[in-house]
Enzyme design. Structure first.
Site, PDB file in Angstrom:
ATOM      1  CE1 TYR A 138      -3.194  -3.012   0.916  1.00  0.00           C
ATOM      2  CE2 TYR A 138      -4.566  -1.104   1.334  1.00  0.00           C
ATOM      3  CZ  TYR A 138      -4.445  -2.462   1.120  1.00  0.00           C
ATOM      4  OH  TYR A 138      -5.568  -3.256   1.107  1.00  0.00           O
ATOM      5  CE  LYS A 189       3.548 -17.499  -2.017  1.00  0.00           C
ATOM      6  NZ  LYS A 189       3.033 -18.849  -1.794  1.00  0.00           N
ATOM      7  CG  ASP A 222       0.575 -20.281   0.056  1.00  0.00           C
ATOM      8  OD1 ASP A 222       1.332 -20.056   1.031  1.00  0.00           O
ATOM      9  OD2 ASP A 222       0.971 -20.893  -0.960  1.00  0.00           O
ATOM     10  CG  ASP A 246      -7.089  -5.947   2.932  1.00  0.00           C
ATOM     11  OD1 ASP A 246      -8.030  -5.652   3.686  1.00  0.00           O
ATOM     12  OD2 ASP A 246      -7.183  -5.970   1.681  1.00  0.00           O
ATOM     13  CG  ASP A 250     -12.146  -9.042   4.420  1.00  0.00           C
ATOM     14  OD1 ASP A 250     -11.921  -8.145   5.250  1.00  0.00           O
ATOM     15  OD2 ASP A 250     -12.796  -8.853   3.363  1.00  0.00           O
TER      16      ASP A 250
HETATM   17  C1  IPM Z   1      -9.720  -2.791   5.220  1.00  0.00           C
HETATM   18  C2  IPM Z   1     -10.386  -2.462   3.937  1.00  0.00           C
HETATM   19  C3  IPM Z   1      -9.621  -1.426   3.158  1.00  0.00           C
HETATM   20  C4  IPM Z   1      -8.214  -1.914   2.876  1.00  0.00           C
HETATM   21  C5  IPM Z   1     -10.345  -1.059   1.892  1.00  0.00           C
HETATM   22  C6  IPM Z   1     -11.658  -0.358   2.209  1.00  0.00           C
HETATM   23  C7  IPM Z   1      -9.535  -0.276   0.950  1.00  0.00           C
HETATM   24  O1  IPM Z   1     -10.561  -3.627   3.172  1.00  0.00           O
HETATM   25  O2  IPM Z   1      -9.564  -1.889   6.071  1.00  0.00           O
HETATM   26  O3  IPM Z   1      -9.363  -3.945   5.429  1.00  0.00           O
HETATM   27  O4  IPM Z   1      -7.963  -2.716   2.007  1.00  0.00           O
HETATM   28  O5  IPM Z   1      -7.310  -1.476   3.575  1.00  0.00           O
HETATM   29 MG    MG Z   2      -9.911  -5.355   4.127  1.00  0.00          MG
END
Ligand code: IPM
Ligand code: MG
Length: 358
Positions: A138, A189, A222, A246, A250
């Site tokens: 990022y 990785k 992975d 990230d 999720d």
């Molecule tokens: C998170 C989100 C963000 C990210 C998005 C909204 C860009 O997915 O905070 O995990 O990838 O950082």
């Molecule tokens: Mg995210």
């Protein structure tokens, strides 16, 4: 009476609904506690602001935020504005100048909530993911040339610096050390990415030498998804790059029952700048305006904010109130399979805070 100044940035979509709910709950926390006051200023920044003024936040916005003790953020993203504009125009435009390099994402299965993993209960899944939040994938390095031509090229360069990797590694080891199991998994990785990720592995080994009481291991990202799914109990604290964490966060949120529950702290550990607290779900335009967004991720983020402000008693009380409410299936929003509304959950959490006599 202590007073904390909070900048609220609800942003887009359900961000507006859950931050409004979160502010009610924080109000109840202050009222129940009686020893601190929260002064909140609302900033209407985000995609609507962009459509009106061509920017997601005004020039000088960062300077205005500097004076606050913390930032309470909702979500950013709209169906008719490109996602990379909203992300870089607001969320990263705050995280990066305020050097919020440590993104902390706790995951637990709260009372009353079912993991989609067969037989997995709260005892089996209690994790904290530490996401490097200032560089890596990022970093914003790269570019595009020969736009629209057959020979068009784009680069997206990941940046790993010794300073950046060392500080997040140190942060993660310290966090792991503060938890009962003292167990850290370093995710990389480094088989395929042989420069930045190998540096990451080397620095992990160096930093580990200062934490002899922390047990640590290394996983490729992975394989980590498999371990999280099949052996959740083998994990406690996780540290990973910006993009890897990230994705893993999720997965973690889904395995703990719903992404509507998961909180985040974007920390500037040195406290030179304000830190920012937000739910990890996005703006969710499919359910915006229906009053059914799950506010629990935003409430849990408020717990992290109170801890950061130095109000551990109020933070623990809020967490107890959240857990009392999630335990009741009648107070589950549709993401958890229930029919409750944002307001019902918020009323119940406020009542639990005000009625808490611990
Ligand atoms: C998170 C989100 C963000 C990210 C998005 C909204 C860009 O997915 O905070 O995990 O990838 O950082
Ligand atoms: Mg995210």
């Amino acid at each position: 009476m202590k007073k904390y100044e909070i900048a609220a940035i609800p942003g887009d979509g359900i961000g507006k609904e859950v931050v409004a709910a979160g502010l009610r709950v924080l109000d109840a926390c202050a009222q129940r506690d009686g020893r601190f006051d929260l002064k909140v200023e609302n900033f209407p920044w985000g995609s609507d602001y962009y459509k009106a003024y061509g920017v997601l936040m005004p020039e000088g916005g960062i300077d205005r935020l500097k004076a606050f003790d913390a930032i309470y953020f909702g979500a950013v993203g709209a169906p008719d504005v490109p996602d990379h504009l909203t992300l870089w125009g607001l969320r990263l435009a705050i995280c990066q100048p305020f050097d919020q390099y440590a993104n902390v994402r706790p995951t637990r299965i709260l009372p009353g909530i079912q993991s989609p993993l067969r037989g997995v209960t709260a005892d089996d899944l209690d994790w904290v993911i530490v996401r490097e939040n200032s560089e890596g994938e990022y970093a914003g390095q790269g570019g595009r040339s020969h736009r629209g031509l057959p020979e068009e090229v784009a680069t997206e360069v990941s940046i790993f610096t010794r300073v950046g990797v060392t500080r997040i590694m140190r942060f993660a080891f310290e966090l792991a050390q503060s938890r009962p199991r003292k167990l850290l998994t370093v995710v990389t990785k480094s088989n395929a990415q042989r420069h930045g990720m190998v540096l990451w592995d080397e620095i992990a080994r160096e930093v580990a030498a200062d934490f002899p009481d922390v047990t640590w291991d290394k996983m490729l990202v992975d394989a980590m998804t498999v371990r999280m799914t099949l052996h959740p109990k083998s994990i406690d604290t996780i540290v990973a790059t910006n993009l890897h964490a990230d994705i893993l966060s999720d997965l973690a949120a889904a395995l703990a029952g719903s992404i509507g529950i998961a909180p985040t702290a974007n920390l500037n550990p040195g406290r030179k700048f304000p830190s920012m607290f937000e739910p990890i779900h996005g703006s969710a335009f499919d359910i915006t305006g229906k009053g059914i967004a799950n506010p629990v991720g935003t409430f849990w983020s408020a717990v992290m904010m109170l801890e950061h402000l130095g109000e551990p008693v109020a933070a623990a009380r809020l967490m107890r109130a959240i857990e009392r409410v999630t335990a009741d299936p009648a107070l589950h929003t549709p993401d958890l399979g229930g029919t409750a509304t944002t307001d019902m959950v918020t009323d119940a959490v406020c009542a639990a805070i005000l009625g808490d006599n611990e």
